[in-house]
Design a protein around this motif. Structure first.
Motif, PDB file in Angstrom:
ATOM      1  N   UNK A  65       0.865  -1.183   0.000  1.00 27.15           N
ATOM      2  CA  UNK A  65       0.000   0.000   0.000  1.00 27.15           C
ATOM      3  C   UNK A  65       0.899   1.231   0.000  1.00 27.15           C
ATOM      4  N   UNK A  66       0.605   2.178  -0.866  1.00 25.82           N
ATOM      5  CA  UNK A  66       1.395   3.411  -0.911  1.00 25.82           C
ATOM      6  C   UNK A  66       0.451   4.591  -0.747  1.00 25.82           C
ATOM      7  N   UNK A 112       0.459   9.044  -0.456  1.00 22.74           N
ATOM      8  CA  UNK A 112       1.190  10.309  -0.343  1.00 22.74           C
ATOM      9  C   UNK A 112       0.899  10.935   1.016  1.00 22.74           C
ATOM     10  N   UNK A 113       1.734  11.865   1.422  1.00 25.90           N
ATOM     11  CA  UNK A 113       1.429  12.626   2.629  1.00 25.90           C
ATOM     12  C   UNK A 113       0.230  13.522   2.346  1.00 25.90           C
ATOM     13  N   UNK A 125      -1.243  16.824   1.635  1.00 25.33           N
ATOM     14  CA  UNK A 125      -0.518  17.985   1.087  1.00 25.33           C
ATOM     15  C   UNK A 125      -0.683  19.234   1.942  1.00 25.33           C
ATOM     16  N   UNK A 179      -4.052  -0.510   6.310  1.00 25.19           N
ATOM     17  CA  UNK A 179      -4.042   0.573   5.336  1.00 25.19           C
ATOM     18  C   UNK A 179      -4.749   1.803   5.893  1.00 25.19           C
ATOM     19  N   UNK A 187      -3.342   5.617   6.833  1.00 26.06           N
ATOM     20  CA  UNK A 187      -3.997   6.862   6.422  1.00 26.06           C
ATOM     21  C   UNK A 187      -4.266   7.753   7.640  1.00 26.06           C
ATOM     22  N   UNK A 226      -9.241  12.903   6.776  1.00 25.80           N
ATOM     23  CA  UNK A 226      -9.055  11.563   6.202  1.00 25.80           C
ATOM     24  C   UNK A 226      -9.894  11.419   4.928  1.00 25.80           C
ATOM     25  N   UNK A 260      -8.305  13.444   2.214  1.00 24.19           N
ATOM     26  CA  UNK A 260      -7.141  12.750   1.645  1.00 24.19           C
ATOM     27  C   UNK A 260      -7.592  11.683   0.653  1.00 24.19           C
ATOM     28  N   UNK A 261      -8.633  10.946   1.036  1.00 20.56           N
ATOM     29  CA  UNK A 261      -9.167   9.930   0.131  1.00 20.56           C
ATOM     30  C   UNK A 261      -9.600  10.525  -1.201  1.00 20.56           C
ATOM     31  N   UNK A 262     -10.191  11.707  -1.131  1.00 16.40           N
ATOM     32  CA  UNK A 262     -10.630  12.384  -2.363  1.00 16.40           C
ATOM     33  C   UNK A 262      -9.454  12.905  -3.174  1.00 16.40           C
ATOM     34  N   UNK A 263      -8.451  13.434  -2.462  1.00 15.76           N
ATOM     35  CA  UNK A 263      -7.293  14.049  -3.138  1.00 15.76           C
ATOM     36  C   UNK A 263      -6.491  13.070  -3.984  1.00 15.76           C
ATOM     37  N   UNK A 264      -6.576  11.778  -3.647  1.00 19.87           N
ATOM     38  CA  UNK A 264      -5.763  10.794  -4.379  1.00 19.87           C
ATOM     39  C   UNK A 264      -6.603   9.992  -5.356  1.00 19.87           C
ATOM     40  N   UNK A 265      -7.867  10.316  -5.470  1.00 20.86           N
ATOM     41  CA  UNK A 265      -8.745   9.523  -6.323  1.00 20.86           C
ATOM     42  C   UNK A 265      -8.688  10.018  -7.768  1.00 20.86           C
ATOM     43  N   UNK A 266      -8.527   9.082  -8.682  1.00 24.07           N
ATOM     44  CA  UNK A 266      -8.541   9.490 -10.100  1.00 24.07           C
ATOM     45  C   UNK A 266      -9.494   8.621 -10.891  1.00 24.07           C
TER      46      UNK A 266
END
Lengths: 301, 301
Positions: free
Chosen positions: A218-219, A221-222, A224, A258, A262, A292, A295-301
């Protein structure tokens, strides 16, 4: 479930581009406990000297932190650390350190702590971490932090420790050094082979990696963060959020691990927004849960 | 939609802990085009000398890359670069460089390229990037790369360029330098204020950040590659995947930009798995889509 932490209580003096915080409360067990207390009760184990200007019970007022394991040694002095950060503030420069009470024998575990199920051994000599573990009866999930000093000078002890713990939490430089491997994913794999079933690699502003012995990865990002005033305690807050969430969930399956990473990430992002514990003390569990989600939204693509 | 790239074609000699690749095909336009060609047709603009040992049309056989803009200069020599990577291979050391054809006037844009809608200006002197842009009629989304050299020595030109482009793609050191700001999120915000509506910051093995002028933010870790043989071309492959996906989608809204960053990340992870273009040429769009899904899973908590 019960979560025991042992680590330092420090009188810190920290200098960053945002100012100086003189003789403020710090130390791994302090940051860890504050972070973990959002999720679960914490059993605190550590020692201070007669000079300690902080009333920890007051600082942690209304938080579920048990100080039965806080030893006040009237003949000793409290651990002191002075450090500074420049530029991107990725790494602290230690300007002065006085081990004081940390150079003495470690604090005794109170009887009522001995059945602790979740345990965090903050960074100290691996032989002390082993001795502490030997006093526990029934730990279910033990995590430890370590540092370059022990990898370099006390590798045999550290290797013994690795066989006794479930999770090693360390930064990327330490992971590369311990595994003798530049690629962090491979390094994490190599470390799990030497003992712990889980390795968490902290990469500061670049986030973190968690790898299980079975290869699960699991990776993340910090978060931001735009406001970073003082990175001191980020790693211990991360560990506190991580272990606190696990102990609170009473689970250590990969999905929970995981989510714990987070939470650790998010809690650390509050720590670094202000000096000493100020970032954490003004935060609520609701703030943490909100971030939290963000963050979940910020990394979603 | 039509995607135009202008950049270098290089004869590279690369040394990494995994071996040496002597006089192999490289260059920003080459990596970019190979990466973008998975998603959309590419219009290639660049120059080589009489000494160029590569038949680009053959290398790109069956890929939708138009070489009408490839100039062969019989009096000139091809750009050459020799570099090496050590340790974690995060940064190349340039061992030798011969600008050759890159020190001459830039290639002419063929008439049939002038209506290109998506444009990528690979790293070169900002004045040349501006001159190139001035020859285009109707670009919809222009992205440019830059480097420390221009930030240091040609800042006025670069600032003029920033007002003419939609997206700046640069690495973290360059972003900090250009914005004069250590915090990358803040740096990205400052750069959008000086012109481009989108800034993409590449952080190598630590992933990337994209920020829009309106503050929209997306952060993504790199694909956790276990096999990194040669990082050369990773940045240009990232840009190729990013711009290729945008041009193929004919959209530049934030959801599409995020997915484009994810595609760039994944394409770059194939590039670095082998020397020169070998990592990319043996990859299929199906492999890329599969890894994109995997990346989505790896960051989910």
């Amino acid at each position: 479930m019960s979560l025991l932490v042992t680590g330092s209580i420090g009188i810190d003096t920290v200098k960053t581009p945002f100012g100086v915080s003189k003789d403020c409360l710090g130390g791994s067990a302090v940051y860890f406990s504050m972070a973990a207390s959002f999720f679960t009760p914490v059993r605190f184990l550590g020692a201070i000297g007669a000079d300690c200007p902080f009333d920890l019970k007051k600082v942690f007022k209304k938080r579920p932190v048990d100080f039965a394991g806080l030893e006040v040694r009237y003949e000793s002095k409290t651990f002191r650390w002075a450090g500074s950060y420049q530029g991107a503030m990725n790494e602290a420069t230690t300007d002065a350190v006085e081990l004081n009470v940390l150079a003495e024998s470690p604090p005794k575990i109170p009887e009522e702590y001995k059945d602790s199920k979740f345990v965090f051994l903050a960074n100290t000599a691996p032989i002390l971490q082993i001795q502490l573990l030997e006093q526990l009866n029934n730990a279910k999930f033990v995590a430890a932090d370590t540092m370059n000093l022990w990898i370099k000078n006390n590798l045999a002890d550290l290797k013994r420790l690795l066989k006794k713990i479930d999770c090693l939490i360390l930064n990327e430089t330490e992971a590369r050094m311990l595994a003798n491997e530049h690629n962090l994913i491979t390094a994490a794999g190599k470390i799990t082979k030497s003992g712990p079933s889980v390795v968490v690699i902290k990469k500061g502003e670049s986030g973190s990696i968690i790898r299980q012995k079975n290869g699960d990865l699991f990776v993340l990002p910090a978060y931001p963060a735009m406001l970073v005033k003082d990175p001191t305690g980020a790693g211990d807050s991360f560990a506190g959020g991580f272990m606190g969430y696990l102990a609170g969930s009473k689970k250590t399956d990969f999905a929970t691990l995981k989510k714990a990473v987070a939470y650790g990430t998010v809690v650390a992002s509050f720590t670094i927004a202000d000096f000493s514990l100020k970032g954490l003390t003004k935060t609520t569990r609701r703030d943490i849960d909100k971030r939290l989600k963000e963050l979940g939204k910020l990394i979603k693509f």
